[in-house]
Design a protein around this motif. Structure first.
Motif, short mmCIF file in Angstrom:
data_model
loop_
_atom_site.label_atom_id
_atom_site.label_comp_id
_atom_site.label_asym_id
_atom_site.label_seq_id
_atom_site.Cartn_x
_atom_site.Cartn_y
_atom_site.Cartn_z
N ASN A 31 0.83 -1.19 0.00
CA ASN A 31 0.00 0.00 0.00
C ASN A 31 0.87 1.25 0.00
OD1 ASN A 31 1.02 0.22 2.59
ND2 ASN A 31 -0.87 -0.40 3.62
N GLY A 32 0.29 2.40 0.28
CA GLY A 32 0.99 3.67 0.20
C GLY A 32 2.11 3.79 1.19
N GLU A 33 2.11 3.03 2.27
CA GLU A 33 3.16 3.12 3.28
C GLU A 33 4.15 1.98 3.19
OE1 GLU A 33 1.33 3.44 7.06
OE2 GLU A 33 0.36 5.36 6.62
N GLY A 34 4.05 1.20 2.11
CA GLY A 34 4.99 0.11 1.92
C GLY A 34 4.65 -1.14 2.68
N VAL A 35 3.49 -1.19 3.24
CA VAL A 35 3.08 -2.38 3.99
C VAL A 35 2.38 -3.32 3.03
CG1 VAL A 35 1.71 -3.26 5.91
CG2 VAL A 35 2.84 -1.04 6.08
N PRO A 36 2.74 -4.62 3.04
CA PRO A 36 2.05 -5.55 2.13
C PRO A 36 0.56 -5.52 2.34
CG PRO A 36 3.97 -6.59 3.14
CD PRO A 36 3.78 -5.28 3.82
N VAL A 37 -0.18 -5.51 1.20
CA VAL A 37 -1.64 -5.46 1.26
C VAL A 37 -2.16 -6.75 1.88
CG1 VAL A 37 -3.74 -5.38 -0.11
CG2 VAL A 37 -1.80 -3.92 -0.68
N GLY A 38 -3.16 -6.60 2.77
CA GLY A 38 -3.75 -7.76 3.42
C GLY A 38 -3.07 -8.15 4.69
N MET A 39 -1.93 -7.48 5.08
CA MET A 39 -1.23 -7.82 6.30
C MET A 39 -1.72 -6.94 7.43
SD MET A 39 0.70 -10.35 5.71
CE MET A 39 1.70 -10.31 7.21
N PRO A 40 -1.77 -7.46 8.65
CA PRO A 40 -2.20 -6.67 9.79
C PRO A 40 -1.10 -5.71 10.20
CG PRO A 40 -1.52 -8.83 10.52
CD PRO A 40 -1.43 -8.84 9.03
N PRO A 41 -1.43 -4.77 11.07
CA PRO A 41 -0.40 -3.88 11.59
C PRO A 41 0.69 -4.66 12.29
CG PRO A 41 -2.60 -3.05 12.10
CD PRO A 41 -2.77 -4.40 11.55
N ALA A 42 1.87 -4.02 12.34
CA ALA A 42 3.03 -4.71 12.91
C ALA A 42 2.81 -5.08 14.36
CB ALA A 42 4.28 -3.84 12.76
N GLY A 43 2.07 -4.26 15.09
CA GLY A 43 1.85 -4.55 16.49
C GLY A 43 1.13 -5.84 16.72
N MET A 44 0.20 -6.16 15.83
CA MET A 44 -0.55 -7.39 16.01
C MET A 44 0.32 -8.59 15.69
SD MET A 44 -4.41 -6.84 14.76
CE MET A 44 -4.80 -8.38 15.57
N VAL A 45 1.14 -8.47 14.66
CA VAL A 45 2.01 -9.60 14.33
C VAL A 45 2.99 -9.85 15.46
CG1 VAL A 45 3.67 -10.46 12.67
CG2 VAL A 45 1.72 -9.12 11.89
N ALA A 46 3.43 -8.77 16.09
CA ALA A 46 4.40 -8.91 17.17
C ALA A 46 3.83 -9.63 18.37
CB ALA A 46 4.91 -7.54 17.58
N THR A 47 2.52 -9.55 18.53
CA THR A 47 1.91 -10.21 19.69
C THR A 47 1.77 -11.69 19.50
OG1 THR A 47 -0.30 -9.84 18.81
CG2 THR A 47 0.58 -8.13 20.23
N GLY A 48 2.08 -12.14 18.31
CA GLY A 48 2.01 -13.57 18.07
C GLY A 48 0.64 -14.05 17.66
N GLU A 49 -0.34 -13.13 17.38
CA GLU A 49 -1.67 -13.56 16.96
C GLU A 49 -1.60 -14.11 15.55
OE1 GLU A 49 -4.84 -10.86 17.64
OE2 GLU A 49 -3.84 -9.92 19.34
N THR A 50 -2.35 -15.12 15.30
CA THR A 50 -2.36 -15.75 13.99
C THR A 50 -3.76 -15.71 13.43
OG1 THR A 50 -2.75 -17.93 14.96
CG2 THR A 50 -0.45 -17.28 14.62
N GLY A 51 -3.90 -15.98 12.13
CA GLY A 51 -5.19 -15.99 11.47
C GLY A 51 -5.06 -15.37 10.10
N ASP A 52 -6.17 -15.28 9.39
CA ASP A 52 -6.15 -14.68 8.09
C ASP A 52 -5.77 -13.20 8.21
OD1 ASP A 52 -7.84 -13.15 5.82
OD2 ASP A 52 -7.22 -15.13 5.13
N PRO A 53 -4.85 -12.69 7.35
CA PRO A 53 -4.42 -11.29 7.49
C PRO A 53 -5.56 -10.30 7.37
CG PRO A 53 -2.92 -12.51 6.05
CD PRO A 53 -4.08 -13.42 6.34
N LEU A 54 -6.53 -10.56 6.47
CA LEU A 54 -7.63 -9.63 6.30
C LEU A 54 -8.51 -9.57 7.55
CD1 LEU A 54 -8.38 -7.78 4.00
CD2 LEU A 54 -10.00 -9.50 3.19
N ILE A 55 -8.72 -10.73 8.16
CA ILE A 55 -9.52 -10.76 9.39
C ILE A 55 -8.81 -10.02 10.51
CG2 ILE A 55 -10.49 -12.29 11.14
CD1 ILE A 55 -10.92 -14.36 8.97
N LEU A 56 -7.49 -10.24 10.61
CA LEU A 56 -6.73 -9.56 11.65
C LEU A 56 -6.73 -8.05 11.43
CD1 LEU A 56 -3.71 -12.01 12.03
CD2 LEU A 56 -5.75 -11.84 13.44
#
Length: 827
Positions: A761-786
């Motif tokens: 996207n416009g900030e260089g984050v892969p489309v469909g990926m959750p914010p970095a904070g959520m990934v850091a917490t170890g939560e899993t699931g579909d990126p769009l749902i997250l």
């Protein structure tokens, strides 16, 4: 934010001409499985038609099948046509009426249409006129609350009902895809038919349920296939077979569970809640019985068997199902309801005085001569509704009752006004295997006393129980006078008519209903010369009334079978019976039995020395109760016992009410909370797993939130422009907003696989990926749902802050003085 680049689109080739087949199939909602859907729909309505024919109401219902076939054909043709709904429905109404009249013309004989033929009207037209004329006569009878037994009208209305159910069902399924709206009305009609049919047709209902559920599976799959094609989701064509196979297995399991699991009707709480609806349904059933007297009916051991009307119809179907057992020193009749008015087609109970008696509360019965108390303990073996069965006259019941009563022309033993119970219902549900106890003041009359009885009838008795229809048969009246020519007293006249009916007319349950233009009593006495108890009792009562002797018809059960070892009378469904009661001044209503095959009523002659104060000797007033005295009568005469019983009954009622109240108090909040959670989860919260419709679903919710927060731009904006506007207002949620928007655009307009390299996207984050904070917490699931789950708290906070700002603005506006408004602002 990235934007989609566009290239010059090549010139599209000229579209090929649309084929005739495609021109018509495009008007049908379902584009897949049309043949199987049509077959299942046709089976559904043919099952309904054949079940109505197999029910056995009348003998000419086979034409429902061609009616259904005609409705199916017209429904399919109209669904595929380009006609709109108004034309299709109006055309169906006139076509259906013509088709039904044509089919019904085959039921009309030439003798019935002779007046039309004599005027030069063609035969087919005359038959249609005949059916329409009968229909108008039936409407007139319905408006004037007059009984009717015209089976032509019942057949006509059933044909019209099946036509509309079938046509509208096919139209709803094929034109609009509304399968539920098509199946539910037909299922309700079949369910009612199964319950009231004279013959067992439960198998039709089982097959109907299986076919209906398979139809639901097929149409639901067809609708999903439409969506998958629209959204370019690939699916295998073999999915149809898998869906139908699993749907059939599921349908069989559901029907099996419905067959095996006991119904809620056995629950005391449910029956208590449903009691008002049951009473209303009984009143509706009685009215329908008046309008369709000529039908064969199913006799049931329920309160609907004995209502406020008794129609003289066709064959009755009774079985050997045990209804109740009675423990009593002697038994003859178990009265349910008394009928006083005869319309020429049916009997009515016109009692309008209602009274309630608590458990154990005495009923103010009349002080008739030669009566003695008899206690009966009734044990229910089948559901009977809330009706109380007991020997006449009811003096006390140990359950609370609501009774229809009539004032009597005599007083009680205490000199107070007395009443007679003509129909009684328990005020609480009566369950199978439950017992109740009744004390009745039963007659111990002798023939001598009846012969010597007075003929001075009270005016109220004469007015009510000498009533006859205006067009009463002179032939029947003449025969009544001839039969009783040698009798001097009312009792002797009653015995003469009773003997004549018993000895000259054989008993037969399986008779045809009297024709609409034939008097039922004449039909019984002179045409078929056979019948069952309803006809015997009616004939005797109208004969006696024509002679000036007050009499009435009573329905309930005969004594049943007595077992000397147990001392119990076992009463079955086959013992349902109607008999005669004749009024004798000073002695009250005395039973007579005119039905052939029933046990003769034999009373003591009275020639032997009999004490006239027999009742007072059996119940001495100035001594201790003797061992032979009825213990329940002791309690009736003991005010302390009555008070204790009444208090106990009140406590039982209160306890039952508390149980019901606590049940609803616990269940209702749980249901409300569960329903609210489901609504919130569906409308606000995101899905829990990926499905083909996830990107448009989340984007639609995103738009709803934008409207709620007043961030929705004009309709001309692209999804990217809408996302940019929303991201500027909600910086914390910009990343998931852009992620959801990008996924939606690619899903809706592109041909890319969402799981493979969707870009950034416009900030260089892969489309469909959750914010970095959520990934850091170890939560899993579909990126769009997250992404949606991370955005949801931001949306809620923004909504709450908006409400707070609006509240502050309203308070500030309310506190602003009038002169500080817009006109006084300083530039």
């Amino acid at each position: 934010m990235t934007t989609l680049t566009s290239t010059q689109a090549p010139v599209a080739p000229m579209a090929a001409p649309i084929s005739a087949r495609a021109r018509y199939t495009e008007n049908v909602y379902f584009q897949d499985g049309r043949l199987l859907t049509g077959i299942l729909t046709a089976l559904l309505y043919l099952i309904l038609a054949t079940s109505l024919d197999a029910a056995g109401y009348v003998s000419s219902m086979a034409l429902l099948v061609p009616v259904t076939l005609g409705a199916l054909l017209l429904g399919f043709l109209m669904s595929y046509s380009r006609f709109d709904g108004f034309f299709a429905l109006s055309h169906s109404m006139f076509t259906g009426l013509a088709w039904i009249l044509y089919l019904m013309s085959g039921l009309v004989s030439r003798d019935e249409i002779a007046p039309f033929l004599s005027n030069g009207i063609p035969e087919i037209q005359a038959k249609a006129y005949f059916v329409l004329l009968r229909w108008l006569n039936w409407i007139d009878a319905a408006l004037n609350n007059v009984a009717s037994n015209d089976n032509y009208i019942f057949i006509f209305e059933m044909c019209f009902l099946v036509w509309w159910l079938t046509y509208l069902g096919v139209w709803s399924i094929f034109r609009y895809g509304y399968t539920w709206r098509a199946v539910i009305p037909a299922g309700v009609v079949l369910l009612i038919n199964t319950y009231y049919a004279p013959k067992p047709i439960l198998g039709f209902l089982v097959v109907f349920c299986l076919v209906a559920m398979i139809l639901f599976v097929r149409t639901n799959l067809a609708e999903q296939q439409l969506r998958w094609r629209e959204q370019r989701v690939h699916f295998s064509q073999d999915v149809t077979f898998d869906f139908l196979r699993n749907g059939l297995a599921y349908s069989v399991i559901v029907v099996a569970l419905a067959w095996l699991i006991p119904g809620l009707g056995r629950s005391l709480e449910v029956r208590t809640v449903m009691e008002p609806l049951n009473e209303q349904w009984e009143e509706t059933t009685e009215r329908m019985n008046r309008l369709y007297q000529g039908l064969n009916r199913q006799t049931r051991p329920t309160s609907a068997t004995f209502g406020r009307t008794l129609s003289l119809g066709g064959a009755r179907n009774v079985g050997d199902t045990p209804i109740f057992q009675a423990s009593t020193p002697r038994g003859r009749y178990w009265r349910a309801v008394v009928y006083d008015t005869y319309t020429g087609r049916q009997w009515l109970n016109t009692g309008e005085v209602e009274a309630e008696y608590d458990a154990g509360q005495p009923v103010p019965v009349g002080d008739w001569q030669l009566r003695e108390p008899v206690t009966q303990t009734i044990t229910l073996l089948s559901p009977v509704g809330n009706l109380i069965f007991a020997a006449p006259d009811i003096a006390r019941v140990d359950v609370p009752i609501a009774a229809s009563v009539r004032p009597l022309p005599v007083t009680t033993a205490a000199g107070e006004e007395s009443f007679e119970v003509v129909m009684a219902r328990s005020r609480r549900p009566l369950e199978v295997n439950e017992q109740y106890q009744v004390v009745s003041m039963q007659t111990a009359i002798t023939e001598r006393a009846l012969i010597e009885a007075s003929t001075e009838y009270p005016d109220a008795i004469r007015e009510q129980y000498l009533q006859l229809p205006e067009n009463f048969s002179e032939r029947v009246a003449a025969d009544a006078a001839a039969i009783t020519a040698g009798a001097a007293t009312p009792f002797q006249k009653a015995r003469a008519i009773e003997s004549a009916l018993r000895n000259t007319i054989p008993y037969n349950d399986n008779i045809e209903a009297p024709p609409p233009d034939r008097d039922p009593v004449e039909y019984f006495l002179y045409d078929i010369r056979e019948g069952y108890c309803d006809y015997y009792a009616t004939a005797m009562v109208v004969m006696l009334r024509s002679l000036g002797i007050p009499s009435r018809v009573v329905s309930g059960y005969a004594e049943g079978v007595y077992d000397p070892e147990t001392g119990l009378f076992t009463v079955t469904e086959r013992d349902a019976h109607t008999w005669v009661e004749v009024y004798f001044p000073g002695y009250g209503w005395i039973e007579f039995e005119p039905t052939a095959g029933e046990t003769q009523l034999n009373r003591p002659s009275g020639d032997e020395e009999v004490q006239t104060d027999l009742l007072s000797e059996q119940m001495p007033q100035n001594s201790e109760a003797s061992p032979s005295q009825d213990p329940m009568m002791d309690e009736m005469q003991d005010p302390y016992a009555n008070a204790a019983l009444a208090q106990q009954a009140a406590l039982e009622e209160q306890a039952r009410a508390r149980r019901v109240w606590w049940l609803w108090a616990i269940v209702t909040p749980i249901l409300l909370l569960l329903g609210g959670w489901l609504i919130w989860r569906t409308r606000i919260s995101g899905p829990t797993a990926f499905d083909p419709e996830l990107p448009p679903l989340l984007f639609e919710r995103l738009q709803r939130w934008a409207q709620r927060l007043r961030l929705m731009g004009p309709a001309s904006q692209t999804p990217y422009e809408q996302a940019q506007r929303m991201g500027q207002a909600l910086p914390e949620g910009r990343t998931p907003i852009e992620s959801i928007t990008e996924s939606y655009v690619r899903y809706r307009f592109g041909r890319h696989d969402l799981s493979a390299g969707a870009g950034v996207n416009g900030e260089g984050v892969p489309v469909g990926m959750p914010p970095a904070g959520m990934v850091a917490t170890g939560e899993t699931g579909d990126p769009l749902i997250l992404s949606w789950q991370s955005l949801e708290p931001v949306l809620w906070r923004a909504w709450v802050n908006r409400l707070l700002r609006l509240g502050r603005r309203r308070r500030q506006a309310a506190s602003t003085p009038p002169d500080a408004g817009w006109g006084n602002e300083v530039d």
